[in-house]
Each structure stands twice: as C-alpha cells, then as structure tokens.
Design a protein around this motif. Structure first.
Motif, mmCIF file in Angstrom:
data_model
loop_
_atom_site.group_PDB
_atom_site.id
_atom_site.type_symbol
_atom_site.label_atom_id
_atom_site.label_comp_id
_atom_site.label_asym_id
_atom_site.label_seq_id
_atom_site.Cartn_x
_atom_site.Cartn_y
_atom_site.Cartn_z
ATOM 1 N N ARG A 83 -10.575 -6.106 -0.189
ATOM 2 C CA ARG A 83 -10.896 -5.729 1.185
ATOM 3 C C ARG A 83 -9.649 -5.136 1.813
ATOM 4 O O ARG A 83 -8.541 -5.301 1.300
ATOM 5 N N ASP A 89 -2.456 -8.330 11.016
ATOM 6 C CA ASP A 89 -1.435 -9.368 10.946
ATOM 7 C C ASP A 89 -1.049 -9.720 9.502
ATOM 8 O O ASP A 89 -0.054 -10.400 9.272
ATOM 9 N N GLU A 90 -1.807 -9.264 8.506
ATOM 10 C CA GLU A 90 -1.505 -9.522 7.113
ATOM 11 C C GLU A 90 -0.611 -8.427 6.503
ATOM 12 O O GLU A 90 -0.108 -8.580 5.393
ATOM 13 N N VAL A 91 -0.389 -7.359 7.228
ATOM 14 C CA VAL A 91 0.404 -6.248 6.712
ATOM 15 C C VAL A 91 1.875 -6.515 6.968
ATOM 16 O O VAL A 91 2.263 -6.903 8.083
ATOM 17 N N GLU A 92 2.721 -6.372 5.957
ATOM 18 C CA GLU A 92 4.156 -6.531 6.091
ATOM 19 C C GLU A 92 4.819 -5.209 5.739
ATOM 20 O O GLU A 92 4.511 -4.592 4.735
ATOM 21 N N PRO A 115 -6.694 -5.210 4.353
ATOM 22 C CA PRO A 115 -5.995 -6.327 5.015
ATOM 23 C C PRO A 115 -6.066 -6.181 6.533
ATOM 24 O O PRO A 115 -6.148 -5.079 7.066
ATOM 25 N N ASP A 116 -6.051 -7.319 7.190
ATOM 26 C CA ASP A 116 -5.985 -7.307 8.654
ATOM 27 C C ASP A 116 -4.599 -6.834 9.075
ATOM 28 O O ASP A 116 -3.647 -6.840 8.294
#
Length: 106
Positions: free
Chosen positions: A94, A99-102, A96-97
C-alpha cells in the motif's frame, strides 16, 4: 597453270582458306551455344532467387505482425494500473501514510 603458279598451289590455298572458314564458323557456333547456356543458367538462378526473396518477404511480414502483437501484449502486462493492482492484491502493498514517510539527508 594459272599466272605462273602450279594448280596444286592454288588448290592448297583454297583448302587452307576453307579450313580457316570452317574453324571460325565452328568457334562461332560453340560461342553461341555457350552464350545460350549461360543465359539459361542466369534465368534459372534469377527465378530461384526471386522465389527465395518472396519467401523471405512473407516471413518478414509474419515476424512484423508478431512483433506488433508482442508490443501490445507488453504494454498490457506492464501498465501502471495493472502493476499497482497486483502489488495490492498479491503482495499486500500500500502507499505509506504521510507520517510513515522518512526523508534521509545525504
């Protein structure tokens, strides 16, 4: 005797001229036959090569058609929508949201 020459000398010259004429005629006939055989051989080879050319052109058309079909098939299999659908269905992937991205700095 004709003009001071013996009759045998005149006959010899006549026979020599006749044999030259016969030799030249024979050589011309042989040359004509050789030329005719060369024309026949060239015509035969031309027909064979033309038949081979037609066969190769048919094969080229078939390969061109097959290439077009393969290009269509490749575009269908590699469409982004299909790849995304398979990633979601089979691999349970899926997006990523936020806030999940770095972000990694170099």
């Amino acid at each position: 005797m004709v003009q001071g020459r013996p009759a045998t000398a005149s006959a010899f010259v006549w026979l020599k001229a006749r044999s030259r004429l016969l030799l030249v005629t024979t050589l011309l006939v042989v040359a004509c036959l050789a030329s005719a055989l060369a024309v026949i051989a060239a015509s035969h080879l031309t027909r064979e090569q033309y038949g081979r050319l037609q066969q190769l052109e048919r094969e080229q058309q078939q390969l061109q058609t097959e290439w077009g079909q393969l290009l269509l098939e490749e575009s269908a299999w590699s469409s982004p929508a299909r790849i995304e659908r398979l990633a979601v269905e089979r691999l349970e992937m899926r997006l990523p949201d936020v806030d999940e991205v770095e972000v990694i700095q170099p």
